[in-house]
Enzyme design. Structure first.
Site, PDB file in Angstrom:
ATOM      1  N   ARG A 231      -2.360  -2.498  -3.245  1.00 59.21           N
ATOM      2  CA  ARG A 231      -3.627  -1.031  -3.806  1.00 59.21           C
ATOM      3  C   ARG A 231      -3.786  -0.281  -4.765  1.00 59.21           C
ATOM      4  O   ARG A 231      -2.874   0.155  -4.465  1.00 59.21           O
ATOM      5  CB  ARG A 231      -4.007  -0.933  -2.308  1.00 59.21           C
ATOM      6  CG  ARG A 231      -5.426   0.024  -1.418  1.00 59.21           C
ATOM      7  CD  ARG A 231      -4.655   0.528  -0.303  1.00 59.21           C
ATOM      8  NE  ARG A 231      -6.740   0.960  -0.243  1.00 59.21           N
ATOM      9  CZ  ARG A 231      -5.886   2.654   0.020  1.00 59.21           C
ATOM     10  NH1 ARG A 231      -4.977   3.211   0.992  1.00 59.21           N
ATOM     11  NH2 ARG A 231      -7.539   3.125   0.609  1.00 59.21           N
TER      12      ARG A 231
ATOM     13  N   HIS B 204     -12.529   3.388   0.061  1.00 56.94           N
ATOM     14  CA  HIS B 204     -12.947   2.722   1.375  1.00 56.94           C
ATOM     15  C   HIS B 204     -12.939   1.026   1.086  1.00 56.94           C
ATOM     16  O   HIS B 204     -14.289   0.249   1.300  1.00 56.94           O
ATOM     17  CB  HIS B 204     -13.573   3.128   2.496  1.00 56.94           C
ATOM     18  CG  HIS B 204     -12.657   4.125   3.160  1.00 56.94           C
ATOM     19  ND1 HIS B 204     -13.684   4.968   3.061  1.00 56.94           N
ATOM     20  CD2 HIS B 204     -11.588   5.075   3.258  1.00 56.94           C
ATOM     21  CE1 HIS B 204     -13.031   6.384   3.965  1.00 56.94           C
ATOM     22  NE2 HIS B 204     -11.744   5.682   3.969  1.00 56.94           N
TER      23      HIS B 204
ATOM     24  N   ARG C 237     -11.933  16.517   7.223  1.00 57.74           N
ATOM     25  CA  ARG C 237     -12.625  16.855   6.075  1.00 57.74           C
ATOM     26  C   ARG C 237     -14.057  17.027   6.156  1.00 57.74           C
ATOM     27  O   ARG C 237     -14.835  16.676   7.033  1.00 57.74           O
ATOM     28  CB  ARG C 237     -12.520  15.276   4.923  1.00 57.74           C
ATOM     29  CG  ARG C 237     -11.483  15.436   4.004  1.00 57.74           C
ATOM     30  CD  ARG C 237     -11.441  14.210   3.757  1.00 57.74           C
ATOM     31  NE  ARG C 237     -10.700  13.195   3.811  1.00 57.74           N
ATOM     32  CZ  ARG C 237     -10.476  12.377   3.293  1.00 57.74           C
ATOM     33  NH1 ARG C 237     -11.088  11.411   2.296  1.00 57.74           N
ATOM     34  NH2 ARG C 237      -8.802  10.924   4.080  1.00 57.74           N
TER      35      ARG C 237
ATOM     36  N   GLU D 296      -7.512  -4.510   5.185  1.00 57.85           N
ATOM     37  CA  GLU D 296      -7.386  -4.193   3.740  1.00 57.85           C
ATOM     38  C   GLU D 296      -6.435  -5.537   3.018  1.00 57.85           C
ATOM     39  O   GLU D 296      -6.208  -5.388   2.244  1.00 57.85           O
ATOM     40  CB  GLU D 296      -7.413  -2.613   4.048  1.00 57.85           C
ATOM     41  CG  GLU D 296      -8.737  -2.256   3.718  1.00 57.85           C
ATOM     42  CD  GLU D 296      -8.397  -0.723   4.456  1.00 57.85           C
ATOM     43  OE1 GLU D 296      -8.110  -0.012   4.730  1.00 57.85           O
ATOM     44  OE2 GLU D 296      -8.637   0.229   3.044  1.00 57.85           O
TER      45      GLU D 296
ATOM     46  N   ASN E 258     -12.119   1.189  17.539  1.00 61.27           N
ATOM     47  CA  ASN E 258     -12.352   1.814  19.451  1.00 61.27           C
ATOM     48  C   ASN E 258     -12.789   2.449  19.992  1.00 61.27           C
ATOM     49  O   ASN E 258     -12.687   2.882  20.908  1.00 61.27           O
ATOM     50  CB  ASN E 258     -10.324   2.673  18.978  1.00 61.27           C
ATOM     51  CG  ASN E 258      -9.697   1.083  18.049  1.00 61.27           C
ATOM     52  OD1 ASN E 258      -9.778   0.790  19.239  1.00 61.27           O
ATOM     53  ND2 ASN E 258      -9.207   1.754  17.414  1.00 61.27           N
TER      54      ASN E 258
ATOM     55  N   ILE F 112     -11.517   4.111  14.720  1.00 59.67           N
ATOM     56  CA  ILE F 112     -12.863   5.134  15.551  1.00 59.67           C
ATOM     57  C   ILE F 112     -13.876   4.206  15.314  1.00 59.67           C
ATOM     58  O   ILE F 112     -13.790   3.789  16.299  1.00 59.67           O
ATOM     59  CB  ILE F 112     -13.254   6.428  14.814  1.00 59.67           C
ATOM     60  CG1 ILE F 112     -12.960   7.754  14.904  1.00 59.67           C
ATOM     61  CG2 ILE F 112     -14.694   7.006  15.712  1.00 59.67           C
ATOM     62  CD1 ILE F 112     -12.947   9.025  14.223  1.00 59.67           C
ATOM     63  N   GLY F 113     -13.784   3.696  14.552  1.00 58.31           N
ATOM     64  CA  GLY F 113     -14.694   2.345  14.921  1.00 58.31           C
ATOM     65  C   GLY F 113     -14.377   1.240  15.526  1.00 58.31           C
ATOM     66  O   GLY F 113     -15.709   0.544  16.589  1.00 58.31           O
TER      67      GLY F 113
ATOM     68  N   ASN G 296       0.942  -1.575  -0.007  1.00 59.26           N
ATOM     69  CA  ASN G 296      -0.052   0.274   0.136  1.00 59.26           C
ATOM     70  C   ASN G 296       0.655   1.313  -0.033  1.00 59.26           C
ATOM     71  O   ASN G 296       1.212   1.520   1.025  1.00 59.26           O
ATOM     72  CB  ASN G 296      -1.336  -0.712   1.238  1.00 59.26           C
ATOM     73  CG  ASN G 296      -1.560   1.223   1.369  1.00 59.26           C
ATOM     74  OD1 ASN G 296      -1.667   2.025   0.530  1.00 59.26           O
ATOM     75  ND2 ASN G 296      -2.823   1.033   2.091  1.00 59.26           N
TER      76      ASN G 296
HETATM   77  P1  AMP Z   1      -7.829   4.725  10.787  1.00 54.95           P
HETATM   78  O1  AMP Z   1      -7.527   5.953   9.759  1.00 54.95           O
HETATM   79  O2  AMP Z   1      -8.794   3.836  10.645  1.00 54.95           O
HETATM   80  O3  AMP Z   1      -6.143   4.737  11.788  1.00 54.95           O
HETATM   81  O4  AMP Z   1      -7.975   5.655  12.617  1.00 54.95           O
HETATM   82  C1  AMP Z   1      -7.865   6.589  12.752  1.00 54.95           C
HETATM   83  C2  AMP Z   1      -8.236   7.350  14.111  1.00 54.95           C
HETATM   84  O5  AMP Z   1      -9.269   6.469  14.560  1.00 54.95           O
HETATM   85  C3  AMP Z   1      -7.890   8.246  14.410  1.00 54.95           C
HETATM   86  O6  AMP Z   1      -8.806  10.099  13.809  1.00 54.95           O
HETATM   87  C4  AMP Z   1      -7.406   8.512  16.137  1.00 54.95           C
HETATM   88  O7  AMP Z   1      -8.327   9.332  16.741  1.00 54.95           O
HETATM   89  C5  AMP Z   1      -8.973   7.354  16.220  1.00 54.95           C
HETATM   90  N1  AMP Z   1      -8.657   6.191  17.295  1.00 54.95           N
HETATM   91  C6  AMP Z   1      -7.169   4.790  16.871  1.00 54.95           C
HETATM   92  N2  AMP Z   1      -7.410   4.740  18.403  1.00 54.95           N
HETATM   93  C7  AMP Z   1      -8.703   5.241  19.435  1.00 54.95           C
HETATM   94  C8  AMP Z   1      -9.424   5.219  20.154  1.00 54.95           C
HETATM   95  N3  AMP Z   1      -8.923   3.461  21.372  1.00 54.95           N
HETATM   96  N4  AMP Z   1     -10.112   5.407  20.752  1.00 54.95           N
HETATM   97  C9  AMP Z   1     -11.137   6.658  20.078  1.00 54.95           C
HETATM   98  N5  AMP Z   1     -10.634   6.648  18.908  1.00 54.95           N
HETATM   99  C10 AMP Z   1      -9.636   6.236  17.883  1.00 54.95           C
END
Ligand code: AMP
Length: 389
Positions: free
Chosen positions: A86, A174, A233, A376, A326, A323-324, A7
């Site tokens: 990718r 995505h 964004r 992915e 965690n 975010i989804g 990637n």
């Molecule tokens: P990604 O682009 O999938 O790597 O997601 C990045 C986002 O995940 C960032 O905005 C982080 O703030 C959020 N994130 C990662 N870990 C956590 C957590 N434990 N709780 C809330 N948000 C998280």
């Protein structure tokens, strides 16, 4: 069969080497800040901070690691029979994983204007891998491909037809992630004739309606800016704002791009694009952060309503990406007051979804709610393996 997945970003290269079909991960790592003095290369537990000038240098470091680590992972680069790449934008051309040849590369190049930040970097990764893994088949897996099933009524914008004919339409992004998690959800449901909504909530974010295993609608469109509120964004805004900024406030088009891409979203609403900071601030009673979270979840709920109506029902809601996967708070806010369509989550399970194999469905719910970690790279390896087979 060993398949390397790459990637490639403008200054980064993420990689995973899989043994297929078991999808066993042999090596996982990345090179970041390529071209800078402080580049970092990580492969499994090996890590160096040294200048890595180009993507080619990064792949050389990977090859050295594969051949020379304490327990060599391969004896010869020719053991890697395929490299899966990718590629973000496949336009109207690529609907499937595709063996790369000169014509394919020309088409990826022709799509630079639709994905100026991504496709050039993806092509650099391809050309570098062709040099270094010259015996391997190079395979492109496109992020837009999963969305090629979106029906015309959801793909077309209500603007003059000549624009549609010239390629202005909803492409969606995505796709590799939505495809992976929706397939995993169907495995959990034990059937494929399902109505799903997949929420990929990372720095970038999008919602996809997946009907019978196929993308039916998605919140990103011609480009990756609209739909949900994201880290930096704006997501959906009224188009008139753009003309007002341009014509009345005298911002240039590149200023506006910058504002809507890099200075908006959660960063604009709450001062940070990292959701963890915003959650901490909200917990301390920061009103801006509270409002930002409410708006973030609200934008998602609008799409849940939209897609549930479009599909005339819903079997499962899926949360994925940073975010989804965690954020307990975001999942709670999104699911709040959706019991009228059968969505309810169990607050205990929501605290630790892993303990419940990702199933956080509430006891009175009609709709399953799953937290499914996206993968992915595994999806790319799987699609590349299927093409090789
Ligand atoms: P990604 O682009 O999938 O790597 O997601 C990045 C986002 O995940 C960032 O905005 C982080 O703030 C959020 N994130 C990662 N870990 C956590 C957590 N434990 N709780 C809330 N948000 C998280």
């Amino acid at each position: 069969m060993k398949i390397l997945v790459l990637n490639s970003g403008s200054s980064s290269l993420k990689f995973q080497l899989f043994d297929m079909p078991q999808a066993k991960v042999l090596v996982k790592g990345l090179a970041e800040r390529i071209g800078e003095k402080t580049s970092r290369f990580v492969a499994n537990d090996f890590e160096v901070t040294q200048p890595v000038a180009t993507h080619k240098d990064a792949l050389h470091l990977l090859v050295n690691y594969l051949l020379d680590s304490k327990q060599p992972i391969i004896k010869n680069t020719s053991e890697i029979v395929a490299v899966g790449h990718r590629v973000v934008h496949g336009g109207n051309t690529f609907m499937q994983p595709t063996f790369i040849n000169d014509k394919v590369k020309d088409k990826i190049r022709a799509l630079f204007s639709l994905a100026p930040l991504h496709n050039p970097a993806n092509l650099t990764g391809i050309e570098t891998a062709e040099e270094i893994f010259s015996d391997a088949k190079q395979i492109a897996v496109f992020d837009t491909a999963f969305h090629h099933t979106i029906p015309e009524e959801n793909r077309k914008y209500a603007i003059p037809d000549n624009f549609y004919k010239s390629g202005i339409q909803k492409y969606g992004f995505h796709g590799i992630s939505h495809q992976y998690v929706s397939r995993e959800a169907n495995k959990l449901l034990g059937r494929n004739d399902t109505k799903l909504i997949s929420l990929h909530l990372g720095n970038g974010a999008s919602a996809t309606a997946v009907l019978n295993g196929k993308s039916y609608d998605t919140s990103m469109g011609f480009g990756p800016m609209n739909g949900l509120i994201m880290g930096t964004r704006s997501g959906d805004i009224d188009q008139s704002i753009i003309f007002y900024l341009l014509d009345k406030l005298n911002y240039s088009s590149s200023d506006i791009q910058n504002i809507l891409n890099k200075q908006s979203g959660m960063k604009a609403l709450a001062g940070s694009n990292d959701l963890r900071d915003i959650e901490t601030a909200a917990n301390q009673g920061d009103k801006r952060a509270e409002l930002a979270l409410k708006m973030y979840a609200g934008a998602i709920k609008k799409y849940i309503g939209n897609y549930t109506a479009q599909m005339n029902g819903l079997d499962a809601l899926i949360f994925t990406a940073g975010i989804g996967e965690n954020s307990e708070i975001v999942r709670k806010l999104v699911a709040h007051d959706l019991n009228f369509i059968g969505i309810e989550i169990d607050p205990n399970k929501n605290q630790n979804p892993k303990k419940y194999q990702g199933d956080i469905t509430g006891k009175n719910a009609k709709v399953k709610v799953f937290v499914i970690p996206t993968n992915e790279e595994k999806e790319i390896a799987t699609q590349a393996y299927q093409l090789m087979s």
